[in-house]
Write a protein that holds these residues in place. Structure first.
Motif, PDB file in Angstrom:
ATOM      1  N   PRO A 166       4.560   6.741  23.363  1.00  0.00           N
ATOM      2  CA  PRO A 166       4.277   6.789  21.923  1.00  0.00           C
ATOM      3  C   PRO A 166       3.824   5.435  21.391  1.00  0.00           C
ATOM      4  O   PRO A 166       4.324   4.392  21.804  1.00  0.00           O
ATOM      5  CB  PRO A 166       5.631   7.186  21.324  1.00  0.00           C
ATOM      6  CG  PRO A 166       6.638   6.673  22.314  1.00  0.00           C
ATOM      7  CD  PRO A 166       5.993   6.864  23.655  1.00  0.00           C
ATOM      8  N   ARG A 167       2.891   5.473  20.461  1.00  0.00           N
ATOM      9  CA  ARG A 167       2.383   4.223  19.863  1.00  0.00           C
ATOM     10  C   ARG A 167       2.315   4.335  18.333  1.00  0.00           C
ATOM     11  O   ARG A 167       3.175   3.839  17.633  1.00  0.00           O
ATOM     12  CB  ARG A 167       1.003   3.883  20.440  1.00  0.00           C
ATOM     13  CG  ARG A 167       1.043   3.292  21.852  1.00  0.00           C
ATOM     14  CD  ARG A 167       1.616   1.877  21.858  1.00  0.00           C
ATOM     15  NE  ARG A 167       1.660   1.326  23.194  1.00  0.00           N
ATOM     16  CZ  ARG A 167       0.721   0.576  23.731  1.00  0.00           C
ATOM     17  NH1 ARG A 167      -0.368   0.297  23.046  1.00  0.00           N
ATOM     18  NH2 ARG A 167       0.837   0.102  24.950  1.00  0.00           N
ATOM     19  N   GLY A 168       1.252   4.940  17.806  1.00  0.00           N
ATOM     20  CA  GLY A 168       1.063   4.966  16.364  1.00  0.00           C
ATOM     21  C   GLY A 168       2.055   5.878  15.660  1.00  0.00           C
ATOM     22  O   GLY A 168       2.407   6.939  16.166  1.00  0.00           O
ATOM     23  N   LEU A 169       2.504   5.458  14.460  1.00  0.00           N
ATOM     24  CA  LEU A 169       3.462   6.224  13.670  1.00  0.00           C
ATOM     25  C   LEU A 169       2.968   6.327  12.233  1.00  0.00           C
ATOM     26  O   LEU A 169       2.429   5.368  11.682  1.00  0.00           O
ATOM     27  CB  LEU A 169       4.830   5.543  13.666  1.00  0.00           C
ATOM     28  CG  LEU A 169       5.506   5.270  15.017  1.00  0.00           C
ATOM     29  CD1 LEU A 169       6.693   4.332  14.819  1.00  0.00           C
ATOM     30  CD2 LEU A 169       5.959   6.577  15.652  1.00  0.00           C
ATOM     31  N   ALA A 170       3.190   7.485  11.611  1.00  0.00           N
ATOM     32  CA  ALA A 170       2.874   7.650  10.192  1.00  0.00           C
ATOM     33  C   ALA A 170       3.798   8.704   9.597  1.00  0.00           C
ATOM     34  O   ALA A 170       4.113   9.703  10.248  1.00  0.00           O
ATOM     35  CB  ALA A 170       1.411   8.057   9.992  1.00  0.00           C
ATOM     36  N   VAL A 171       4.226   8.478   8.364  1.00  0.00           N
ATOM     37  CA  VAL A 171       5.108   9.398   7.643  1.00  0.00           C
ATOM     38  C   VAL A 171       4.406   9.845   6.366  1.00  0.00           C
ATOM     39  O   VAL A 171       3.840   9.015   5.640  1.00  0.00           O
ATOM     40  CB  VAL A 171       6.457   8.744   7.291  1.00  0.00           C
ATOM     41  CG1 VAL A 171       7.385   9.760   6.624  1.00  0.00           C
ATOM     42  CG2 VAL A 171       7.114   8.148   8.524  1.00  0.00           C
ATOM     43  N   THR A 172       4.439  11.148   6.082  1.00  0.00           N
ATOM     44  CA  THR A 172       3.812  11.675   4.879  1.00  0.00           C
ATOM     45  C   THR A 172       4.529  11.179   3.630  1.00  0.00           C
ATOM     46  O   THR A 172       5.709  10.825   3.672  1.00  0.00           O
ATOM     47  CB  THR A 172       3.812  13.210   4.885  1.00  0.00           C
ATOM     48  OG1 THR A 172       5.158  13.683   5.064  1.00  0.00           O
ATOM     49  CG2 THR A 172       2.935  13.756   6.012  1.00  0.00           C
ATOM     50  N   GLN A 173       3.804  11.171   2.516  1.00  0.00           N
ATOM     51  CA  GLN A 173       4.362  10.624   1.280  1.00  0.00           C
ATOM     52  C   GLN A 173       5.611  11.368   0.826  1.00  0.00           C
ATOM     53  O   GLN A 173       6.512  10.773   0.230  1.00  0.00           O
ATOM     54  CB  GLN A 173       3.311  10.651   0.168  1.00  0.00           C
ATOM     55  CG  GLN A 173       3.771  10.008  -1.133  1.00  0.00           C
ATOM     56  CD  GLN A 173       2.704  10.000  -2.193  1.00  0.00           C
ATOM     57  OE1 GLN A 173       1.521  10.130  -1.903  1.00  0.00           O
ATOM     58  NE2 GLN A 173       3.093   9.833  -3.443  1.00  0.00           N
ATOM     59  N   ASP A 174       5.702  12.683   1.133  1.00  0.00           N
ATOM     60  CA  ASP A 174       6.883  13.444   0.725  1.00  0.00           C
ATOM     61  C   ASP A 174       8.041  13.321   1.709  1.00  0.00           C
ATOM     62  O   ASP A 174       9.053  14.012   1.569  1.00  0.00           O
ATOM     63  CB  ASP A 174       6.523  14.918   0.496  1.00  0.00           C
ATOM     64  CG  ASP A 174       6.047  15.613   1.773  1.00  0.00           C
ATOM     65  OD1 ASP A 174       6.027  14.983   2.861  1.00  0.00           O
ATOM     66  OD2 ASP A 174       5.688  16.803   1.686  1.00  0.00           O
ATOM     67  N   ASN A 175       7.877  12.456   2.723  1.00  0.00           N
ATOM     68  CA  ASN A 175       8.954  12.153   3.685  1.00  0.00           C
ATOM     69  C   ASN A 175       9.350  13.343   4.559  1.00  0.00           C
ATOM     70  O   ASN A 175      10.445  13.349   5.121  1.00  0.00           O
ATOM     71  CB  ASN A 175      10.204  11.640   2.953  1.00  0.00           C
ATOM     72  CG  ASN A 175       9.940  10.437   2.085  1.00  0.00           C
ATOM     73  OD1 ASN A 175       9.772   9.330   2.563  1.00  0.00           O
ATOM     74  ND2 ASN A 175       9.878  10.675   0.769  1.00  0.00           N
ATOM     75  N   THR A 176       8.480  14.323   4.725  1.00  0.00           N
ATOM     76  CA  THR A 176       8.855  15.523   5.482  1.00  0.00           C
ATOM     77  C   THR A 176       8.215  15.620   6.862  1.00  0.00           C
ATOM     78  O   THR A 176       8.580  16.499   7.644  1.00  0.00           O
ATOM     79  CB  THR A 176       8.489  16.794   4.701  1.00  0.00           C
ATOM     80  OG1 THR A 176       7.060  16.849   4.510  1.00  0.00           O
ATOM     81  CG2 THR A 176       9.187  16.828   3.354  1.00  0.00           C
ATOM     82  N   ARG A 177       7.267  14.738   7.191  1.00  0.00           N
ATOM     83  CA  ARG A 177       6.603  14.807   8.492  1.00  0.00           C
ATOM     84  C   ARG A 177       6.424  13.401   9.062  1.00  0.00           C
ATOM     85  O   ARG A 177       6.045  12.468   8.344  1.00  0.00           O
ATOM     86  CB  ARG A 177       5.214  15.462   8.390  1.00  0.00           C
ATOM     87  CG  ARG A 177       5.209  16.896   7.906  1.00  0.00           C
ATOM     88  CD  ARG A 177       5.743  17.845   8.954  1.00  0.00           C
ATOM     89  NE  ARG A 177       5.579  19.228   8.548  1.00  0.00           N
ATOM     90  CZ  ARG A 177       6.438  19.903   7.792  1.00  0.00           C
ATOM     91  NH1 ARG A 177       7.536  19.300   7.364  1.00  0.00           N
ATOM     92  NH2 ARG A 177       6.205  21.156   7.461  1.00  0.00           N
ATOM     93  N   LEU A 178       6.675  13.291  10.366  1.00  0.00           N
ATOM     94  CA  LEU A 178       6.360  12.085  11.123  1.00  0.00           C
ATOM     95  C   LEU A 178       5.335  12.445  12.187  1.00  0.00           C
ATOM     96  O   LEU A 178       5.517  13.423  12.923  1.00  0.00           O
ATOM     97  CB  LEU A 178       7.606  11.506  11.803  1.00  0.00           C
ATOM     98  CG  LEU A 178       7.370  10.390  12.831  1.00  0.00           C
ATOM     99  CD1 LEU A 178       6.885   9.115  12.146  1.00  0.00           C
ATOM    100  CD2 LEU A 178       8.628  10.119  13.654  1.00  0.00           C
ATOM    101  N   PHE A 179       4.260  11.660  12.273  1.00  0.00           N
ATOM    102  CA  PHE A 179       3.234  11.855  13.284  1.00  0.00           C
ATOM    103  C   PHE A 179       3.288  10.690  14.278  1.00  0.00           C
ATOM    104  O   PHE A 179       3.359   9.527  13.872  1.00  0.00           O
ATOM    105  CB  PHE A 179       1.849  11.941  12.649  1.00  0.00           C
ATOM    106  CG  PHE A 179       1.658  13.156  11.783  1.00  0.00           C
ATOM    107  CD1 PHE A 179       1.134  14.326  12.306  1.00  0.00           C
ATOM    108  CD2 PHE A 179       2.022  13.139  10.445  1.00  0.00           C
ATOM    109  CE1 PHE A 179       0.964  15.442  11.517  1.00  0.00           C
ATOM    110  CE2 PHE A 179       1.865  14.251   9.644  1.00  0.00           C
ATOM    111  CZ  PHE A 179       1.336  15.412  10.175  1.00  0.00           C
ATOM    112  N   VAL A 180       3.254  11.023  15.567  1.00  0.00           N
ATOM    113  CA  VAL A 180       3.361  10.035  16.643  1.00  0.00           C
ATOM    114  C   VAL A 180       2.192  10.230  17.593  1.00  0.00           C
ATOM    115  O   VAL A 180       1.990  11.333  18.111  1.00  0.00           O
ATOM    116  CB  VAL A 180       4.689  10.193  17.417  1.00  0.00           C
ATOM    117  CG1 VAL A 180       4.815   9.108  18.476  1.00  0.00           C
ATOM    118  CG2 VAL A 180       5.886  10.195  16.476  1.00  0.00           C
ATOM    119  N   THR A 181       1.435   9.179  17.857  1.00  0.00           N
ATOM    120  CA  THR A 181       0.306   9.305  18.784  1.00  0.00           C
ATOM    121  C   THR A 181       0.743   9.035  20.215  1.00  0.00           C
ATOM    122  O   THR A 181       1.610   8.206  20.472  1.00  0.00           O
ATOM    123  CB  THR A 181      -0.841   8.338  18.438  1.00  0.00           C
ATOM    124  OG1 THR A 181      -0.420   6.991  18.696  1.00  0.00           O
ATOM    125  CG2 THR A 181      -1.249   8.470  16.980  1.00  0.00           C
TER     126      THR A 181
END
Length: 290
Positions: A166-181
């Motif tokens: 895993p490298r890149g991380l991002a969280v949606t503004q509503d705090n309900t999803r985390l995306f991991v590349t």
């Protein structure tokens, strides 16, 4: 959120640079000197603080309250927690929080490459790239509350023999999803061939997030895999050796190091891998110019 608690008004993502919620302070990691530098955005040219951190820092995340910064130290297997005692641009003061560990470091896992904080400031996520785990910290105590193993999730075909990295991380503004590349691409399709333009697919893992969860499994759940297929590059290869490109080449997304969310889309800079060859200078140049 409790009354008076600040939050970012946009999605958050991992990065070697980070901007404070007030947009007044810019933080930058320095892997060669094992420090982070802080700049005032009003003049941009003056470093107002250099703060020592762990070995080879690669990413920094800031709490929206301007109370803490979190630095991922890839070669140190740790996160440095920096306590900000004065966030004023004119009298800024911050130092590693030694109450969490020596030098302000918390051991998370092998090669923690990226770190991101949820927009509400409640949880910090760390991508341990060499260990295939995501560590979770709670920000009220700055304690690690566990880790999720990506190797055994649906994002990794439920096959622990794959190395997710895993490298890149991002969280949606509503705090309900985390995306991991996933840094390197999987082989994909039926009977895939490694050295072909269509032989692999990029992968992003999506987690449901509950930033009030008491342990890592309660915070991150329901992992699902998003695949990124190869696409036509716009270049052509000369298959009949007549000096003219005649067949489209494709490329699969590879080396997915970061991800940024804007609106309903996620953007992933990557290396477009196109292994089909041989490459010919005149063909590549002609395709580019055309």
């Amino acid at each position: 959120l409790a009354p008076g608690v600040a939050a970012f008004n946009k999605p958050t993502n991992s990065s070697p640079i980070a901007l404070s919620a007030s947009n007044e302070l810019l933080w930058v990691v320095n892997p060669d000197s094992d420090t982070v530098s802080v700049f005032r955005t009003s003049d941009n040219t003056k470093v107002i603080s250099d703060i020592p951190v762990g070995d080879e820092p690669q990413s920094v995340a800031l709490h929206p309250n301007n109370t803490f910064a979190y630095v991922a130290n890839a070669a140190g297997n740790s996160i440095t927690v920096i306590k900000i005692t004065n966030a004023s641009v004119n009298s800024f003061r911050a130092a590693p929080d030694t109450t969490v560990g020596p030098g302000g470091e918390i051991i998370t896992g092998a090669e923690p490459w990226n770190v991101v904080i949820s927009p509400d400031g409640n949880r910090v996520f760390v991508a341990n790239s060499a260990q295939d785990t995501i560590s979770v910290l709670r920000t009220d105590t700055n304690a690690v509350i566990g880790a999720v193993n990506l190797r055994t999730t649906a994002c990794n075909n439920n096959d622990p023999n794959y190395h997710f990295q895993p490298r890149g991380l991002a969280v949606t503004q509503d705090n309900t999803r985390l995306f991991v590349t996933r840094f390197f691409s999987f082989t994909g399709g039926n009977a895939p061939k490694q050295a072909t333009d269509n032989g692999k697919v990029g992968v992003v893992c999506r987690f449901n997030v509950n930033t009030g969860g008491a342990n890592a499994g309660a915070v991150l759940s329901a992992a699902s895999k998003i695949t990124l297929a190869p696409q036509i590059t716009g270049f052509k290869i000369d298959t009949n050796a007549d000096g003219v490109g005649d067949t489209d080449t494709s490329a699969y997304p590879n080396q997915l190091q970061s991800i940024v969310i804007r609106g309903g889309r996620a953007y992933l800079p990557n290396i477009a891998a196109s292994p089909t060859g041989p490459l010919k200078f005149n063909v590549d140049t002609q395709a580019f110019l055309n």
